[in-house]
Design an enzyme around this catalytic site. Structure first.
Site, PDB file in Angstrom:
ATOM      1  N   GLY A  71      -6.526  14.911  -8.855  1.00 40.19           N
ATOM      2  CA  GLY A  71      -6.109  13.540  -9.150  1.00 40.19           C
ATOM      3  C   GLY A  71      -7.293  12.717  -9.652  1.00 40.19           C
ATOM      4  N   ILE A 107      -0.971  19.646   1.499  1.00 44.28           N
ATOM      5  CA  ILE A 107      -1.125  18.927   2.773  1.00 44.28           C
ATOM      6  C   ILE A 107       0.202  18.827   3.547  1.00 44.28           C
ATOM      7  CG2 ILE A 107      -3.195  17.666   2.040  1.00 44.28           C
ATOM      8  CD1 ILE A 107      -1.377  15.110   1.861  1.00 44.28           C
ATOM      9  N   THR A 154       1.858   9.064  -5.710  1.00 47.04           N
ATOM     10  CA  THR A 154       1.426   7.762  -6.235  1.00 47.04           C
ATOM     11  C   THR A 154       2.378   7.159  -7.284  1.00 47.04           C
ATOM     12  OG1 THR A 154       0.054   8.882  -7.876  1.00 47.04           O
ATOM     13  CG2 THR A 154      -1.035   8.228  -5.835  1.00 47.04           C
ATOM     14  N   ASP A 203      -3.324  -1.656  -1.640  1.00 50.66           N
ATOM     15  CA  ASP A 203      -2.954  -3.075  -1.561  1.00 50.66           C
ATOM     16  C   ASP A 203      -1.429  -3.244  -1.488  1.00 50.66           C
ATOM     17  OD1 ASP A 203      -2.814  -1.996  -4.159  1.00 50.66           O
ATOM     18  OD2 ASP A 203      -2.959  -3.963  -5.108  1.00 50.66           O
ATOM     19  N   TYR A 257       6.861   3.312  -1.889  1.00 53.86           N
ATOM     20  CA  TYR A 257       5.474   3.801  -1.958  1.00 53.86           C
ATOM     21  C   TYR A 257       4.609   3.083  -0.917  1.00 53.86           C
ATOM     22  CZ  TYR A 257       0.642   4.046  -3.665  1.00 53.86           C
ATOM     23  OH  TYR A 257      -0.725   4.184  -3.740  1.00 53.86           O
TER      24      TYR A 257
HETATM   25  N1  LIG Z   1      -3.804   4.807  -8.601  1.00 49.85           N
HETATM   26  C1  LIG Z   1      -3.852   3.580  -8.092  1.00 49.85           C
HETATM   27  O1  LIG Z   1      -3.752   2.580  -8.800  1.00 49.85           O
HETATM   28  C2  LIG Z   1      -4.043   3.392  -6.616  1.00 49.85           C
HETATM   29  C3  LIG Z   1      -4.070   2.094  -6.098  1.00 49.85           C
HETATM   30  C4  LIG Z   1      -4.272   1.924  -4.720  1.00 49.85           C
HETATM   31  C5  LIG Z   1      -4.436   3.031  -3.915  1.00 49.85           C
HETATM   32  N2  LIG Z   1      -4.381   4.283  -4.455  1.00 49.85           N
HETATM   33  C6  LIG Z   1      -4.553   5.429  -3.556  1.00 49.85           C
HETATM   34  O2  LIG Z   1      -5.728   6.112  -3.958  1.00 49.85           O
HETATM   35  C7  LIG Z   1      -5.594   7.506  -3.664  1.00 49.85           C
HETATM   36  C8  LIG Z   1      -5.968   8.323  -4.880  1.00 49.85           C
HETATM   37  O3  LIG Z   1      -5.082   7.970  -5.932  1.00 49.85           O
HETATM   38  P1  LIG Z   1      -5.174   8.640  -7.369  1.00 49.85           P
HETATM   39  O4  LIG Z   1      -4.932   7.565  -8.356  1.00 49.85           O
HETATM   40  O5  LIG Z   1      -6.377   9.496  -7.454  1.00 49.85           O
HETATM   41  O6  LIG Z   1      -3.860   9.559  -7.326  1.00 49.85           O
HETATM   42  P2  LIG Z   1      -3.390  10.682  -8.342  1.00 49.85           P
HETATM   43  O7  LIG Z   1      -4.220  10.669  -9.572  1.00 49.85           O
HETATM   44  O8  LIG Z   1      -1.910  10.532  -8.462  1.00 49.85           O
HETATM   45  O9  LIG Z   1      -3.720  12.024  -7.574  1.00 49.85           O
HETATM   46  C9  LIG Z   1      -3.007  12.420  -6.437  1.00 49.85           C
HETATM   47  C10 LIG Z   1      -3.284  13.883  -6.215  1.00 49.85           C
HETATM   48  O10 LIG Z   1      -2.563  14.278  -5.050  1.00 49.85           O
HETATM   49  C11 LIG Z   1      -2.141  15.594  -5.268  1.00 49.85           C
HETATM   50  N3  LIG Z   1      -1.038  15.971  -4.400  1.00 49.85           N
HETATM   51  C12 LIG Z   1       0.259  15.587  -4.471  1.00 49.85           C
HETATM   52  N4  LIG Z   1       0.973  16.193  -3.505  1.00 49.85           N
HETATM   53  C13 LIG Z   1       0.102  16.966  -2.818  1.00 49.85           C
HETATM   54  C14 LIG Z   1       0.229  17.835  -1.717  1.00 49.85           C
HETATM   55  N5  LIG Z   1       1.408  18.044  -1.109  1.00 49.85           N
HETATM   56  N6  LIG Z   1      -0.869  18.465  -1.268  1.00 49.85           N
HETATM   57  C15 LIG Z   1      -2.066  18.278  -1.863  1.00 49.85           C
HETATM   58  N7  LIG Z   1      -2.250  17.485  -2.918  1.00 49.85           N
HETATM   59  C16 LIG Z   1      -1.174  16.832  -3.388  1.00 49.85           C
HETATM   60  C17 LIG Z   1      -1.736  15.633  -6.729  1.00 49.85           C
HETATM   61  O11 LIG Z   1      -1.754  16.960  -7.175  1.00 49.85           O
HETATM   62  P3  LIG Z   1      -0.674  17.504  -8.240  1.00 49.85           P
HETATM   63  O12 LIG Z   1      -0.930  16.695  -9.487  1.00 49.85           O
HETATM   64  O13 LIG Z   1      -0.988  18.936  -8.361  1.00 49.85           O
HETATM   65  O14 LIG Z   1       0.664  17.203  -7.639  1.00 49.85           O
HETATM   66  C18 LIG Z   1      -2.827  14.785  -7.366  1.00 49.85           C
HETATM   67  O15 LIG Z   1      -3.890  15.586  -7.785  1.00 49.85           O
HETATM   68  C19 LIG Z   1      -4.159   7.688  -3.177  1.00 49.85           C
HETATM   69  O16 LIG Z   1      -4.152   7.703  -1.776  1.00 49.85           O
HETATM   70  C20 LIG Z   1      -3.447   6.449  -3.664  1.00 49.85           C
HETATM   71  O17 LIG Z   1      -2.340   6.114  -2.843  1.00 49.85           O
HETATM   72  C21 LIG Z   1      -4.210   4.490  -5.783  1.00 49.85           C
END
Ligand SMILES: NC(=O)c1ccc[n+]([C@@H]2O[C@H](COP(=O)([O-])OP(=O)(O)OC[C@H]3O[C@@H](n4cnc5c(N)ncnc54)[C@H](OP(=O)(O)O)[C@@H]3O)[C@@H](O)[C@H]2O)c1
Length: 283
Positions: free
Chosen positions: A10, A38, A63, A103, A126
């Site tokens: 991710g 996970i 996400t 947030d 979410y």
């Molecule tokens: N993006 C935002 O704007 C934002 C804002 C606030 C907070 N956050 C938080 O920040 C964190 C990181 O976000 P991000 O933007 O890096 O998210 P992301 O790019 O969507 O990456 C999430 C990762 O989780 C993996 N994943 C999904 N299901 C899984 C499972 N069962 N076991 C293991 N891995 C799994 C996905 O892998 P696959 O692609 O292989 O499914 C993906 O690589 C998250 O906790 C998110 O809630 C994000």
């Protein structure tokens, strides 16, 4: 020191991989969703047994904010059951768990920055599953850091910045909402903060610093302001129109205001945080 990273493909996972060579004192183990699912407790146990991590950064999450409204079970499985599994195996192995939250646990009714103790009230699936994930960690394993962040972007994966750049290559005019206020977060800066927390914590045999922390950049903007800055920095000339949220209906309701107060993380970890515009220029 072994640091296990879940969800390594991710945006945050890739950002951690990007900065990892700068920290030779840390033995990073990067696991994508195929190596470590996970939601599978047995898989979690097997990976923790193999690597015996001192710290686990949970960068795995569901996400897709809008899709979550119609995929509750999938969002719950990853953001709650998966997080519960990690809390349980972390406790079993005395692994300090760093988890990322959002947030979107807040309803956006405040008019000044949210502090960690403000009462959450998510407006969508979410945000609700992310809040439930925080709660399962708090119930199971005290050795945790929960970092709430917002509007994450980077050169990796899918995010608002990349969507804007793609749309600009396809259209002459783009409309972006200007009545949702928050703060962008560069995923690479978030990755650096997580490592800083680990290195700080590792120097202290016992710590009472565990708990919830906010992290985003300084300042605030609307999505329209964010888009405007993205185009300015990339020298893209485009007709950018500010619109109200009512003109851009989405399945999930988003907080109108979600600026996070960073006083706690700054004082406890001695951080200086740069403005969102400065950080955007580094991409
Ligand atoms: N993006 C935002 O704007 C934002 C804002 C606030 C907070 N956050 C938080 O920040 C964190 C990181 O976000 P991000 O933007 O890096 O998210 P992301 O790019 O969507 O990456 C999430 C990762 O989780 C993996 N994943 C999904 N299901 C899984 C499972 N069962 N076991 C293991 N891995 C799994 C996905 O892998 P696959 O692609 O292989 O499914 C993906 O690589 C998250 O906790 C998110 O809630 C994000």
């Amino acid at each position: 020191m072994v640091v296990l990273v879940t969800g390594s493909s991710g945006q945050l996972g890739q950002s951690l991989q990007f900065i990892a060579p700068n920290y030779p004192q840390i033995d990073f183990v990067f696991c994508d969703s195929k190596t470590l699912d996970i939601t599978n407790l047995e898989n979690c146990n097997q990976v923790f047994d193999q690597y015996k991590p001192n710290f686990c950064i949970n960068a795995a999450a569901y996400t897709a904010v809008d899709k979550a409204e119609s995929e509750f079970e999938k969002a719950f499985a990853i953001n709650v059951t998966g997080v519960k599994n990690l809390a349980q195996v972390s406790k079993k192995h005395d692994t300090i768990l760093l988890h990322i939250s959002t947030d979107f646990v807040f309803d956006g009714s405040k008019t000044k920055p949210y502090i960690e103790t403000d009462i959450p009230n998510p407006t969508g699936v979410y945000g609700q599953t992310k809040l439930d994930g925080e709660k399962v960690i708090q119930q199971i394993w005290e050795k945790h850091f929960i970092i709430r962040t917002s509007w994450v972007y980077s050169q990796f994966g899918n995010n608002f910045m990349k969507t804007m750049l793609r749309l600009a290559s396809e259209r002459d005019t783009i409309s972006v909402v200007n009545d949702q206020i928050g703060t962008p977060t560069n995923a690479v800066d978030l990755a650096e903060i997580l490592v800083k927390i680990i290195l700080t914590d590792n120097r202290q045999p016992t710590t009472d610093n565990f708990g919830i922390y906010n992290f985003s950049h300084e300042g605030q903007c609307s999505w329209y302001d964010f888009a405007k800055k993205i185009f300015e920095i990339n020298n893209i000339s485009i007709n950018l129109l500010p619109i109200p949220t009512t003109s851009f209906p989405t399945p999930a309701k988003r907080p109108a205001y979600s600026v996070l107060d960073k006083s706690k993380i700054k004082s406890i970890f001695g951080l200086e945080i740069n403005n969102w515009e400065e950080s955007l220029k580094t991409i």
